[in-house]
Design a protein around this motif. Structure first.
Motif, short mmCIF file in Angstrom:
data_model
loop_
_atom_site.label_atom_id
_atom_site.label_comp_id
_atom_site.label_asym_id
_atom_site.label_seq_id
_atom_site.Cartn_x
_atom_site.Cartn_y
_atom_site.Cartn_z
N LEU A 226 -33.91 25.69 2.66
CA LEU A 226 -34.79 24.52 2.53
C LEU A 226 -36.00 24.87 1.68
CD1 LEU A 226 -34.89 22.79 6.03
CD2 LEU A 226 -33.75 22.02 3.98
N THR B 108 -29.33 23.01 -0.76
CA THR B 108 -28.70 22.54 0.47
C THR B 108 -28.28 23.76 1.30
OG1 THR B 108 -27.89 20.60 -0.69
CG2 THR B 108 -26.81 21.17 1.39
N PRO B 109 -28.61 23.78 2.61
CA PRO B 109 -28.28 24.94 3.44
C PRO B 109 -26.81 25.34 3.35
CG PRO B 109 -29.70 23.44 4.64
CD PRO B 109 -29.35 22.77 3.34
N LEU C 294 -24.13 23.92 5.55
CA LEU C 294 -23.58 22.58 5.37
C LEU C 294 -22.72 22.44 4.13
CD1 LEU C 294 -26.86 20.61 6.11
CD2 LEU C 294 -24.89 20.77 7.61
N GLU D 112 -30.38 8.10 -4.05
CA GLU D 112 -31.32 9.08 -3.45
C GLU D 112 -32.51 9.30 -4.37
OE1 GLU D 112 -30.25 9.18 -0.94
OE2 GLU D 112 -28.13 9.43 -0.81
N SER D 113 -33.63 9.34 -3.77
CA SER D 113 -34.92 9.62 -4.41
C SER D 113 -34.87 9.85 -5.90
CB SER D 113 -35.56 10.86 -3.79
OG SER D 113 -34.79 11.99 -4.02
N LEU E 29 -24.38 18.58 10.79
CA LEU E 29 -25.38 17.58 10.46
C LEU E 29 -25.48 16.53 11.57
CD1 LEU E 29 -27.46 17.04 8.33
CD2 LEU E 29 -25.86 15.58 7.14
N VAL F 79 -35.46 12.46 10.01
CA VAL F 79 -36.13 13.30 9.01
C VAL F 79 -35.37 14.61 8.84
CG1 VAL F 79 -38.21 14.65 8.55
CG2 VAL F 79 -38.41 12.28 9.30
N LEU G 228 -33.66 15.85 5.40
CA LEU G 228 -34.05 17.13 4.78
C LEU G 228 -32.84 18.03 4.61
CD1 LEU G 228 -37.46 18.16 6.40
CD2 LEU G 228 -37.03 17.30 4.10
N LEU G 229 -32.03 18.17 5.68
CA LEU G 229 -30.85 19.03 5.58
C LEU G 229 -29.86 18.48 4.56
CD1 LEU G 229 -30.16 19.95 9.32
CD2 LEU G 229 -31.08 21.43 7.54
N ARG H 8 -32.01 14.68 0.88
CA ARG H 8 -32.61 13.48 0.31
C ARG H 8 -33.99 13.27 0.91
NH1 ARG H 8 -29.54 8.07 2.69
NH2 ARG H 8 -30.39 8.23 4.80
N THR H 9 -34.82 12.52 0.18
CA THR H 9 -36.15 12.22 0.69
C THR H 9 -36.02 11.41 1.97
OG1 THR H 9 -37.00 12.18 -1.57
CG2 THR H 9 -38.35 11.14 0.13
N PRO H 10 -36.75 11.78 3.04
CA PRO H 10 -36.62 11.07 4.32
C PRO H 10 -36.81 9.56 4.18
CG PRO H 10 -37.92 13.05 4.60
CD PRO H 10 -37.66 12.92 3.13
N LEU I 99 -38.03 7.68 6.15
CA LEU I 99 -39.36 7.38 6.66
C LEU I 99 -40.37 7.20 5.53
CD1 LEU I 99 -40.66 7.40 9.48
CD2 LEU I 99 -41.25 9.76 9.13
N PHE J 137 -44.53 6.57 -3.28
CA PHE J 137 -44.25 6.09 -1.93
C PHE J 137 -45.09 4.86 -1.68
CE2 PHE J 137 -43.12 10.63 -0.32
CZ PHE J 137 -41.93 10.55 -0.99
N VAL K 88 -47.77 8.21 6.41
CA VAL K 88 -46.94 9.20 7.11
C VAL K 88 -47.10 10.57 6.47
CG1 VAL K 88 -44.57 9.90 7.61
CG2 VAL K 88 -45.27 7.54 7.99
N LEU L 293 -41.33 17.44 2.67
CA LEU L 293 -41.10 16.01 2.88
C LEU L 293 -41.16 15.26 1.55
CD1 LEU L 293 -43.13 15.25 6.13
CD2 LEU L 293 -40.67 15.38 5.88
N GLY M 146 -40.31 16.38 -1.24
CA GLY M 146 -39.20 16.74 -2.12
C GLY M 146 -39.57 17.66 -3.27
#
Lengths: 233, 233, 233
Positions: free
Chosen positions: A147, A152-153, A156, A232-233, B47, B143, B147-148, B151-153, B155, C39, C46, C148, C150
């Protein structure tokens, strides 16, 4: 672990040597990822320390053993820092880093799935919880490393050989030995060597877990670029 | 939560069923993200388990309830693993995963913001802290999942409908009910359903929070490619 | 920290003001990263709250001080939320965000490496553990912010000026002062200002740590695209 004297001080010494070997191995793996990522000296030391101590800190926080031993005793961060300096001065070219990284990680995995389970069991956890904590100890440092390093871990990744299974085998074997009162240092060492061996075999023989069955695959249907409307982001 | 008997064992059973439903729903959402990310069987299980148990473990570690219930009782990881296996064998095509993922996540959100608040309150926390811990329980798993999964959470994501608000509404309502001694299981279920409903409405009607006002926007001035001199990683 | 009365209530007030200043500064840095990442309002709040309270929560969980003060007392999340709202309404253009972000982060770093060390020492930790916890407090919030948000944590990035060194200097100075019973509020303020100053000098003068020596660099040999057979995620 200073208060766990029931196995005697000589036994404790063996346990501590094992723990420090695991710290050293994981620190090497963190430092190698840092080299691969072109981090500088400080980045190498920080990633090595976080990788080496992260799994144990996670376990201790979950156990409620505060402060974690890694904060209590100089020799843990010191060992990790020495490993980082070693890699800073002497490491393979970046493109050939992956093999040694995987090997150091496998050594750490083998050691920590046993010592993590043992430590949790000695704190009064039932065998199945102790095994779960052994897996957390063994896998936690690598997840934190990946992380922080921005990948990616390994735990996974689908292109990554099975990782959780050897940790689970080593931890479950240790927990069973403890539960049936058959645990000795040699048995523990064997369990750790078994976990290490399964991981290395998985790497060598490219053992992978099955993928989920894709649905009605059509031309280009399942390519990430096309089939990823989640943006994704 | 085994020691919280003040509500009686029948009530506890209801509470536990709720908790397991939340675990199941979050595990589904984690497994679906893993399918979307093309993780293999082990990645899907890991996951799912981390998503389902992460929020509660975070809450228990913050409360100081060690070991967390997720490590103490088989049924939590077992439920999450079953959900993962279900998704492994039976899931929508990857491109249509997002809808079910969001829906499972909303169910988990609705349940955990209530049970998380309740659990913290039962451990003697004042209402406002209990509500904060309810939000941590409800949002934490998602979250960790994001993270795992790399992708950006949700949240935080600006292209994502409001997420924190429903969790806050459900947790604050539960905390208020507890504080004024009005909490019943029906009231708790209503608070959870309310949080779920607000989240689903937000998804359906694309409710989004306002963006920070950009300054003196010029042609191409604010595009990420051009205006990002920070050079991330 | 409500129970730490040995320094008297006036002294505690000073300590608390310092802590809140650190929370405010880190919240500003989190909110600025959120603006940079586009964001929305909720994402800004957050990320500001997680950045501002993350380091202290990490420290308290490791110390075993549960619940963490951030969950116990309104003024911590309130201060962070106010900082986020301030940045929501009034912030520099996205392309010029990095300078203020680094400056706010340096203020938080300077304050937290002192107050984190102090808090751990007051909980009975030996000086060297207290210093390590001071570094965790000072660096933890920024790492959580960057994960968080990224991006690779500043703590590790090679293109980033030295970050861990000032935190270590401030924490070690504070721990030494406490150990030799020389700690006063002015001395603590000086240690914090020193850490802040070293960080700002590092930013201004582009102090960087040395890189690991590459091996046998050939044309294009060490470029990430070519030399990265590991195939990250």
């Amino acid at each position: 672990m200073a208060d766990l004297v029931e196995f005697g001080s000589a036994a404790d010494a063996v346990q501590n040597v094992g723990d420090l070997l695991g710290v050293f191995a994981f620190a090497i793996s963190g430092a190698l990822l840092a080299v691969h990522k072109r981090f500088d000296l400080i980045g190498i030391v920080v990633l090595a320390v976080c990788t080496a101590l992260g799994g144990g800190i996670l376990r201790d926080v979950i156990i409620g053993e505060t402060p974690p031993v890694a904060f209590d005793q100089w020799r843990y961060p010191l060992t990790a820092t020495l490993a980082a300096l070693l890699i800073f001065f002497w490491h393979p070219p970046r493109r050939f880093v992956r093999g040694p990284l995987d090997m150091a990680d496998a050594v750490g995995l083998g050691i920590f799935c046993v010592t993590g389970t043992l430590s949790a069991y000695q704190h009064g956890f039932p065998a199945h919880s102790a095994a779960a904590l052994g897996v957390v100890t063994a896998a936690g440092g690598g997840v934190i490393r990946d992380l922080l390093g921005g990948r990616t871990p390994s735990l996974l990744r689908p292109d990554e050989e099975v990782y959780a299974i050897p940790a689970l085998i080593g931890a479950a074997t240790t927990a069973a030995l403890l539960h049936f009162d058959l645990y000795t240092y040699w048995a523990g060492a064997l369990a750790g060597a078994g976990a290490f061996g399964v991981r290395v075999l998985a790497l060598r023989l490219h053992w992978r877990a099955p993928m989920a069955r894709p649905h009605r695959r059509r031309r280009g249907d399942d390519s990430p670029e096309v089939a990823d409307p989640a943006g994704e982001s």
